[in-house]
Design an enzyme around this catalytic site. Structure first.
Site, PDB file in Angstrom:
ATOM      1  N   ASN A   1       0.872  -1.177   0.000  1.00 62.73           N
ATOM      2  CA  ASN A   1       0.000   0.000   0.000  1.00 62.73           C
ATOM      3  C   ASN A   1       0.908   1.225   0.000  1.00 62.73           C
ATOM      4  OD1 ASN A   1      -1.802   2.053   0.500  1.00 62.73           O
ATOM      5  ND2 ASN A   1      -2.263   1.442   2.606  1.00 62.73           N
ATOM      6  N   TRP A   2       1.032   1.831  -1.184  1.00 64.93           N
ATOM      7  CA  TRP A   2       1.972   2.953  -1.320  1.00 64.93           C
ATOM      8  C   TRP A   2       1.429   4.253  -0.727  1.00 64.93           C
ATOM      9  CZ3 TRP A   2       4.093   2.455  -7.061  1.00 64.93           C
ATOM     10  CH2 TRP A   2       4.920   1.315  -7.119  1.00 64.93           C
ATOM     11  N   LYS A   3       0.163   4.278  -0.390  1.00 66.70           N
ATOM     12  CA  LYS A   3      -0.449   5.512   0.136  1.00 66.70           C
ATOM     13  C   LYS A   3      -0.150   6.672  -0.834  1.00 66.70           C
ATOM     14  CE  LYS A   3      -0.185   3.507   4.663  1.00 66.70           C
ATOM     15  NZ  LYS A   3      -0.147   3.667   6.110  1.00 66.70           N
TER      16      LYS A   3
ATOM     17  N   HIS B   1      -9.680   1.587   4.781  1.00 73.75           N
ATOM     18  CA  HIS B   1      -8.400   1.740   5.482  1.00 73.75           C
ATOM     19  C   HIS B   1      -8.598   2.727   6.649  1.00 73.75           C
ATOM     20  CE1 HIS B   1      -4.271   2.908   6.360  1.00 73.75           C
ATOM     21  NE2 HIS B   1      -3.917   1.768   5.808  1.00 73.75           N
TER      22      HIS B   1
ATOM     23  N   GLU C   1      -6.906   5.109   7.642  1.00 72.75           N
ATOM     24  CA  GLU C   1      -6.658   6.517   7.300  1.00 72.75           C
ATOM     25  C   GLU C   1      -7.880   7.125   6.616  1.00 72.75           C
ATOM     26  OE1 GLU C   1      -2.881   5.872   5.363  1.00 72.75           O
ATOM     27  OE2 GLU C   1      -2.043   5.392   7.325  1.00 72.75           O
TER      28      GLU C   1
ATOM     29  N   GLU D   1      -5.455  -4.294  10.927  1.00 70.06           N
ATOM     30  CA  GLU D   1      -4.356  -3.335  11.066  1.00 70.06           C
ATOM     31  C   GLU D   1      -4.572  -2.477  12.317  1.00 70.06           C
ATOM     32  OE1 GLU D   1      -2.427  -2.223   7.089  1.00 70.06           O
ATOM     33  OE2 GLU D   1      -4.321  -1.161   7.157  1.00 70.06           O
TER      34      GLU D   1
ATOM     35  N   GLY E   1       2.611   2.728  10.584  1.00 67.93           N
ATOM     36  CA  GLY E   1       3.562   3.811  10.349  1.00 67.93           C
ATOM     37  C   GLY E   1       4.341   4.232  11.592  1.00 67.93           C
TER      38      GLY E   1
ATOM     39  N   SER F   1       3.440  -1.761  10.349  1.00 63.94           N
ATOM     40  CA  SER F   1       4.901  -1.852  10.512  1.00 63.94           C
ATOM     41  C   SER F   1       5.461  -3.234  10.204  1.00 63.94           C
ATOM     42  CB  SER F   1       5.322  -1.384  11.914  1.00 63.94           C
ATOM     43  OG  SER F   1       4.951  -0.029  12.097  1.00 63.94           O
TER      44      SER F   1
ATOM     45  N   GLY G   1       2.772  -0.938   4.306  1.00 64.54           N
ATOM     46  CA  GLY G   1       2.838   0.463   3.896  1.00 64.54           C
ATOM     47  C   GLY G   1       4.275   0.874   3.635  1.00 64.54           C
ATOM     48  N   GLY G   2       4.906   1.480   4.634  1.00 61.92           N
ATOM     49  CA  GLY G   2       6.247   2.058   4.493  1.00 61.92           C
ATOM     50  C   GLY G   2       7.258   1.140   3.811  1.00 61.92           C
TER      51      GLY G   2
HETATM   52  P1  PGA Z   1       2.808   0.591   7.579  1.00 68.69           P
HETATM   53  O1  PGA Z   1       1.332   0.813   6.959  1.00 68.69           O
HETATM   54  O2  PGA Z   1       3.326  -0.722   7.059  1.00 68.69           O
HETATM   55  O3  PGA Z   1       3.605   1.772   7.103  1.00 68.69           O
HETATM   56  O4  PGA Z   1       2.651   0.551   9.070  1.00 68.69           O
HETATM   57  C1  PGA Z   1       0.435  -0.261   6.827  1.00 68.69           C
HETATM   58  C2  PGA Z   1      -0.882   0.225   6.255  1.00 68.69           C
HETATM   59  O5  PGA Z   1      -1.363   1.294   6.643  1.00 68.69           O
HETATM   60  O6  PGA Z   1      -1.479  -0.453   5.388  1.00 68.69           O
END
Ligand code: PGA
Length: 259
Positions: free
Chosen positions: A12-14, A102, A104, A174, A180, A220, A241-242
């Site tokens: 997930n590149w956001k 998600h 966010e 999650e 993050g 993470s 994500g990251g």
């Molecule tokens: P993260 O994000 O791996 O940077 O913690 C995961 C996500 O929000 O899907």
């Protein structure tokens, strides 16, 4: 992870990577992943909307066995929804997996369970599969409300979705406090919550749906912790994500079984 559920690792590149960077990253990933990796693990990349056409062209012309993903969608096919991207526009780009709900989107953009449920239905109606996200905040966890928050999000998100469809979809657990932050849930806690998600699916739908639905852990995930998380009975994949922004790291996560 059960043997009959093929693992799914999703990047997930956001709001990262412009379309030039996206092409480079997908090409680099294709050099790093082997046939054995792809035979063992499904992989999807969820790039920003402005990148998806470029990702599609790269994947299709180079025959890269990665599923094209999206990070969100609007459930309507078209209409006066300034700034939104419709579910049918994504289907036209051969998107296979769409992240919905998600944390966010829920926390920063006020998405409700009902809206998330409408997206789940729309994604299925356009022959794609949803990755339905759920997760609790740190305050909810400390108040002992993690399980009930997840139950509510899953039950509402899957309302009126037939068990046969639920069996084919993906749910991502999650914990918001792990996204993050560099803080990962312990493998035991992640397993316990993913087992809870499966139990909720069994109660809301049926045992077959619960046995087949793929459940990802997200928050993470890194090369160093992927193998331990993936070794848990109810964890069938990771939403990353990251660590998905750097192809070397993401490939190492996909190759967790070699660790
Ligand atoms: P993260 O994000 O791996 O940077 O913690 C995961 C996500 O929000 O899907």
């Amino acid at each position: 992870m059960a043997d009959d559920r093929k693992p799914l690792i999703s990047g997930n590149w956001k709001m990262h990577q412009n379309h030039f960077e996206a092409i480079q990253a997908v090409q680099k990933l294709s050099y790093l992943l082997t046939k054995e990796d792809i035979a063992a693990v499904d992989v999807s990349i969820h790039a920003p909307f402005t990148d998806i056409r470029s990702v599609q062209t790269t994947i299709e012309s180079d025959k890269i066995p990665i599923t094209i993903g999206a990070q969100d969608c609007h459930p309507e096919v078209k209409g006066a929804f300034t700034g939104e991207v419709s579910v049918s526009m994504l289907a036209k780009l051969n998107v296979g997996l769409v992240i919905v709900g998600h944390s966010e989107r829920r926390e920063l953009f006020g998405e409700t369970d009902e809206f998330v449920n409408a997206k789940v239905k729309a994604v299925f109606a356009h022959e794609m599969l949803p990755i339905l996200c759920c997760g609790e905040t740190l305050a909810e966890r400390e108040a002992g409300e993690a399980e009930s928050k997840i139950s509510g999000q899953i039950t509402a998100g899957l309302a009126k979705i037939p068990a046969e469809q639920v069996a084919r979809m993906v749910i991502a657990y999650e914990p918001i406090w792990a996204i993050g932050t560099g803080v990962t849930a312990s493998a035991e806690d992640a397993q316990a919550m993913c087992a809870h998600v499966r139990q909720v699916v069994a109660e809301a739908k049926d045992a077959d749906a619960a046995a087949s639905v793929r459940i990802q852990y997200g928050g993470s995930v890194k090369p160093a912790n992927a193998a331990e998380l993936m070794g848990q009975a109810d964890i069938d994949g990771a939403l990353v994500g990251g660590a998905s922004l750097e192809p070397d790291d993401f490939a190492k996560i996909v190759q967790y079984r070699l660790n």
